[in-house]
Design a protein around this motif. Structure first.
Motif, short mmCIF file in Angstrom:
data_model
loop_
_atom_site.label_atom_id
_atom_site.label_comp_id
_atom_site.label_asym_id
_atom_site.label_seq_id
_atom_site.Cartn_x
_atom_site.Cartn_y
_atom_site.Cartn_z
N THR A 114 3.79 -1.56 2.59
CA THR A 114 2.46 -0.84 2.48
C THR A 114 3.03 0.64 2.18
O THR A 114 3.89 1.15 2.97
CB THR A 114 1.81 -1.17 4.04
OG1 THR A 114 1.64 -2.46 4.26
CG2 THR A 114 0.57 -0.40 4.04
N PHE A 115 1.97 1.15 1.58
CA PHE A 115 2.16 2.74 1.06
C PHE A 115 3.04 3.02 0.18
O PHE A 115 3.26 4.07 -0.15
CB PHE A 115 2.18 3.87 2.35
CG PHE A 115 1.09 3.31 3.44
CD1 PHE A 115 -0.12 3.11 3.05
CD2 PHE A 115 1.32 3.26 4.75
CE1 PHE A 115 -1.18 2.69 4.02
CE2 PHE A 115 0.40 3.21 5.71
CZ PHE A 115 -0.89 3.02 5.31
N SER A 116 4.02 1.93 -0.11
CA SER A 116 4.99 2.21 -1.02
C SER A 116 5.00 2.97 -2.36
O SER A 116 5.23 4.03 -2.87
CB SER A 116 6.12 1.11 -1.21
OG SER A 116 5.22 0.03 -1.95
N LYS A 128 3.69 -9.40 -2.91
CA LYS A 128 3.79 -8.26 -1.67
C LYS A 128 4.78 -7.24 -1.83
O LYS A 128 5.80 -7.42 -2.22
CB LYS A 128 4.14 -9.21 -0.41
CG LYS A 128 3.24 -10.42 -0.08
CD LYS A 128 1.94 -10.03 0.56
CE LYS A 128 1.10 -10.96 0.96
NZ LYS A 128 -0.26 -10.47 1.45
N TYR A 133 -5.30 1.52 -2.33
CA TYR A 133 -5.09 2.49 -1.75
C TYR A 133 -4.61 3.77 -2.61
O TYR A 133 -5.32 5.05 -2.46
CB TYR A 133 -3.93 2.35 -0.71
CG TYR A 133 -4.03 1.27 0.14
CD1 TYR A 133 -5.31 0.92 0.50
CD2 TYR A 133 -3.02 0.80 0.90
CE1 TYR A 133 -5.51 -0.22 1.60
CE2 TYR A 133 -3.23 -0.23 1.93
CZ TYR A 133 -4.32 -0.76 2.20
OH TYR A 133 -4.71 -1.66 3.17
N GLU A 164 3.71 -5.43 4.78
CA GLU A 164 3.72 -5.79 3.63
C GLU A 164 2.28 -6.22 3.24
O GLU A 164 1.68 -6.62 3.89
CB GLU A 164 4.75 -6.93 3.12
CG GLU A 164 6.19 -6.57 3.20
CD GLU A 164 6.93 -7.68 2.91
OE1 GLU A 164 7.51 -7.72 1.58
OE2 GLU A 164 7.21 -8.56 3.78
N GLN A 195 1.73 4.08 -3.18
CA GLN A 195 0.94 5.41 -2.79
C GLN A 195 1.84 6.58 -2.76
O GLN A 195 1.50 7.69 -3.00
CB GLN A 195 -0.13 5.19 -1.72
CG GLN A 195 -1.21 6.18 -1.39
CD GLN A 195 -0.58 7.12 -0.43
OE1 GLN A 195 -0.09 6.99 0.56
NE2 GLN A 195 -0.96 8.42 -0.55
N GLU A 244 -4.27 -4.90 -3.07
CA GLU A 244 -4.48 -4.06 -1.77
C GLU A 244 -3.87 -2.61 -2.11
O GLU A 244 -4.29 -1.63 -1.81
CB GLU A 244 -3.89 -4.50 -0.81
CG GLU A 244 -4.79 -5.74 -0.12
CD GLU A 244 -4.20 -6.77 1.11
OE1 GLU A 244 -4.99 -6.78 1.99
OE2 GLU A 244 -3.09 -7.21 0.73
N GLU A 245 -2.52 -2.56 -2.25
CA GLU A 245 -1.71 -1.30 -2.39
C GLU A 245 -2.47 -0.47 -3.48
O GLU A 245 -2.65 0.67 -3.44
CB GLU A 245 -0.42 -1.58 -2.89
CG GLU A 245 0.55 -0.28 -3.04
CD GLU A 245 0.74 0.43 -1.45
OE1 GLU A 245 1.16 1.49 -1.91
OE2 GLU A 245 0.42 -0.20 -0.63
N SER A 290 -3.80 0.56 9.85
CA SER A 290 -2.88 -0.38 9.16
C SER A 290 -1.80 -0.77 10.01
O SER A 290 -1.08 -0.08 10.35
CB SER A 290 -2.62 -0.32 7.60
OG SER A 290 -1.76 -1.16 7.17
#
Length: 248
Positions: A125-127, A122, A92, A83, A129, A88-89, A79
């Protein structure tokens, strides 16, 4: 001459601003790559051992876990988006939860309450998770009977609020004080807070210094970690149904 000098000064300022923007982008990408690299080796070893043990007695389950593990690794290693949408998040997060539930079974219960209008918003990303992983690793799996993780995403006026709460062991006051300062703790067995520190830094760089992680914890009762960011979504994009469930 004054006109030429003015143009030169303006161009110099533009070049300096461009250089600053490039350095900021590179720094954010470095932090993002650092977060992606935090795939714990023992997590992979444990998952491989679990899958291996399921191959004969439950091949369908083993096949499903192999796909989840493959998707999990693909997302973390390939990835490049800074954002992504809440939807999507959450995908994950769900993959990670299924992998951990394969190890711990009924010891991990997850309850999600997600505002319908937030699903296309938005977030880094991965925040989310990372927050869920922190709750699993440092919270409920340290309790013999396990516990519950609550994932809440809500829209309050001009802000999006995201919180991950667990009813696990909590954090002792000294460590909590360090975590709130975004200092991570290293001991012989594990590093605590590095993922949180990384997410906190990315929140501040994307949205501003006034934004960052909020951490609350009571030793023996659980921990709540989350963040608030500006609400920024078009009205026509609010097309999703509410998600609320208890995943096991």
């Amino acid at each position: 001459m004054r006109l030429i000098e003015g143009v030169v000064n303006f161009l110099n300022l533009e070049l300096l601003q461009t250089e600053l923007n490039q350095k900021t982008t590179l720094l954010m990408q470095a932090e993002f790559n650092s977060l992606k690299s935090q795939i714990r080796p023992h997590f992979l070893f444990n998952m491989m051992a679990n899958i291996s043990a399921l191959i004969r007695p439950n091949p369908n389950k083993a096949r499903s876990l192999i796909k989840d593990l493959s998707d999990f690794l693909r997302v973390h290693l390939k990835s490049s988006k800074e954002e992504i949408s809440i939807t999507e998040e959450l995908e994950y997060v769900n993959i990670y939860i299924r992998l951990e539930q394969a190890r711990f079974g009924d010891r991990i219960t997850v309850i999600k309450k997600i505002a319908v209008e937030a699903l296309n918003h938005k977030v880094p990303t991965f925040s989310m998770q990372v927050l869920v992983e922190n709750a699993v690793k440092h919270g409920i799996t340290k309790v013999k009977k396990g516990g519950i993780i609550y994932i809440t995403v809500s829209h309050k006026k001009d802000f999006l609020q995201i919180y991950v709460e667990d009813n696990g062991v909590g954090i002792d006051p000294e460590k909590l004080s360090q975590l709130k300062k975004m200092d991570y703790i290293v001991n012989n067995q594990e590093s605590t807070g590095l993922g949180l520190k990384n997410v906190n830094a990315r929140l501040k760089k994307i949205y501003g210094e006034e934004y960052g992680l909020q951490i609350e914890s009571l030793q023996g009762a659980g921990t709540k970690v989350g963040f608030i960011i500006p609400w920024d979504i078009k009205e026509e994009e609010k097309k999703y149904e509410i998600i609320a469930g208890n995943d096991r």
